[in-house]
Design an enzyme around this catalytic site. Structure first.
Site, PDB file in Angstrom:
ATOM      1  CG  HIS A  61      -1.797   1.118   1.417  1.00 16.52           C
ATOM      2  ND1 HIS A  61      -1.774   1.952   2.504  1.00 16.52           N
ATOM      3  CD2 HIS A  61      -2.795   1.572   0.619  1.00 16.52           C
ATOM      4  CE1 HIS A  61      -2.720   2.852   2.389  1.00 16.52           C
ATOM      5  NE2 HIS A  61      -3.361   2.655   1.260  1.00 16.52           N
ATOM      6  CD  GLU A  88      -3.002   2.262  -3.025  1.00 21.72           C
ATOM      7  OE1 GLU A  88      -4.080   2.856  -2.986  1.00 21.72           O
ATOM      8  OE2 GLU A  88      -1.978   2.684  -2.428  1.00 21.72           O
ATOM      9  CG  ASP A  90      -2.853   7.084  -3.158  1.00 12.05           C
ATOM     10  OD1 ASP A  90      -3.999   6.613  -3.119  1.00 12.05           O
ATOM     11  OD2 ASP A  90      -1.961   6.774  -2.336  1.00 12.05           O
ATOM     12  CG  HIS A 103      -3.065   9.340   0.517  1.00 12.27           C
ATOM     13  ND1 HIS A 103      -3.698  10.124   1.457  1.00 12.27           N
ATOM     14  CD2 HIS A 103      -3.875   8.283   0.298  1.00 12.27           C
ATOM     15  CE1 HIS A 103      -4.837   9.554   1.801  1.00 12.27           C
ATOM     16  NE2 HIS A 103      -4.973   8.436   1.124  1.00 12.27           N
ATOM     17  CD  GLU A 171      -7.190   5.643  -4.074  1.00 14.11           C
ATOM     18  OE1 GLU A 171      -6.465   4.969  -3.314  1.00 14.11           O
ATOM     19  OE2 GLU A 171      -8.036   6.460  -3.671  1.00 14.11           O
TER      20      GLU A 171
HETATM   21  O1  G3P Z   1      -5.994   0.887  -1.991  1.00 16.59           O
HETATM   22  C1  G3P Z   1      -6.817   1.140  -0.910  1.00 16.59           C
HETATM   23  C2  G3P Z   1      -6.488   2.378  -0.134  1.00 16.59           C
HETATM   24  O2  G3P Z   1      -5.367   3.000  -0.664  1.00 16.59           O
HETATM   25  C3  G3P Z   1      -7.585   3.340  -0.054  1.00 16.59           C
HETATM   26  O3  G3P Z   1      -7.378   4.302   0.920  1.00 16.59           O
HETATM   27  O4  G3P Z   1      -6.815   6.551   1.684  1.00 16.59           O
HETATM   28  O5  G3P Z   1      -5.058   4.827   1.569  1.00 16.59           O
HETATM   29  O6  G3P Z   1      -5.952   5.804  -0.509  1.00 16.59           O
HETATM   30  P1  G3P Z   1      -6.256   5.419   0.908  1.00 16.59           P
HETATM   31 CA    CA Z   2      -4.708   4.671  -2.139  1.00 15.22          CA
END
Ligand code: G3P
Ligand code: CA
Length: 311
Positions: A61, A88, A90, A103, A171
């Site tokens: 993550h 993962e 953002d 993020h 994301e």
């Molecule tokens: O991939 C799931 C997670 O990243 C969603 O929450 O706030 O960490 O982007 P956040």
């Molecule tokens: Ca995320």
């Protein structure tokens, strides 16, 4: 439930465009109404049975963000060193249109922007150029050992993921702030070779908390696997199955029946829908969600989760 009632409850979550989504045969059958031939032949279908016991895939993550500054290339390096198959991130957009990996919608928490640009509060990503963001230190806040780490561009990030042969759970973060970011993200991915058959087939998922954004990605590139972040009511899953391959809930909102309900549908590309859950950072929670039958676990500590559940 009557078809109109299903559409109404769905609309609250998906917006007015949801009214245009077809019901799956399963929901239409539940409603007691006839199933249009077009939906019967092309819509999402429930599956008869589970696919047996499998280890969930492990997704680092924001990279391995327990051990390196989140969403930096160092976090990708650490994820690779820990053997994480998936990473993962953002994605957001700068004032001059560069896609960057960060993020928060502000640069304040994870960079030294307050020191470098003291008069630019509230330091929103969308108010800074790519050149300005490239000057920022995105590592010192986490640990002085990471001083000098930068906010990567999406292009730099996918290069690093490619270097290790990893897979990317991308994301679209705060897409409402960045109209058109879906098309622009797909363009960067295409330019970097990430929309070829090899990547699209098994190495890329694009997800968002915005159903509109996920629907847009699916509409632009139906071959790209998509994920919706959230826990829609079971009654609405058929509508989601028209445009998303994954339902990715917070682990606190998860249960075995919910996972089974998602698994009961095929997504827009004809495959069984999947569940990836977040953010699971300890062994007990990892074993709990693995017991629910999730397909993937998104974690800041991929080593801890792997030791707990395998994969
Ligand atoms: O991939 C799931 C997670 O990243 C969603 O929450 O706030 O960490 O982007 P956040
Ligand atoms: Ca995320």
């Amino acid at each position: 439930m009557h078809a109109r009632a299903v559409a109404a409850s769905t609309t609250a979550l998906l917006g007015t465009a949801a009214l245009l989504l077809p019901l799956s045969p399963a929901r239409a059958a539940d409603s007691g109404g006839p199933v249009p031939a077009a939906v019967r032949s092309a819509g999402p279908r429930p599956l008869a049975a589970d696919h047996g016991i499998r280890h969930p895939v492990i997704v680092a993550h924001r990279g391995a963000s327990a051990y390196a500054p989140e969403n930096t290339l160092a976090a990708v390096d650490k994820a690779a060193a820990l053997g994480a198959e998936w990473v993962e991130n953002d994605v957001q957009r700068t004032r001059d249109g560069e896609l960057v990996v960060l993020h928060d919608d502000s640069l304040q928490r994870t960079t030294d922007v307050e020191e470098v640009f003291p008069d630019r509060a509230p330091w929103k990503v969308k108010d800074f150029t790519a050149a300005e963001i490239a000057r920022l230190d995105a590592g010192s806040w986490f640990d002085p050992a990471y001083a000098g780490a930068r906010v990567p561009t999406l292009e730099q990030f996918v290069h690093r993921v490619e270097r290790y042969g990893q897979k990317l759970l991308l994301e679209l973060k705060n897409p409402q702030l960045y109209p058109g970011i879906e098309r622009e993200t797909l363009k960067v991915l295409s330019n970097e070779g990430w929309l070829d058959r090899r990547h699209v087939g098994s190495r890329l998922v694009v997800q968002s908390f915005s159903a509109d954004s996920v629907r847009t990605v699916h509409g632009l590139k139906p071959a790209v696997k998509t994920g919706f972040l959230g826990t829609p009511p079971v009654a609405d899953l058929a509508a989601y199955a028209a445009f998303t391959d994954q339902i990715n809930p917070s682990h606190g909102s998860l249960s075995a029946p919910y996972v089974a309900a998602v698994h009961g549908f095929r997504g827009p590309r004809g495959k069984r829908m999947e569940v990836l859950t977040w953010t699971v950072n300890d062994a007990a929670a990892a074993r709990r969600v693995a017991g629910f039958g999730v397909d993937g676990i998104i974690t800041n500590t991929p080593d801890v989760v792997r030791d707990a559940v395998g994969g």
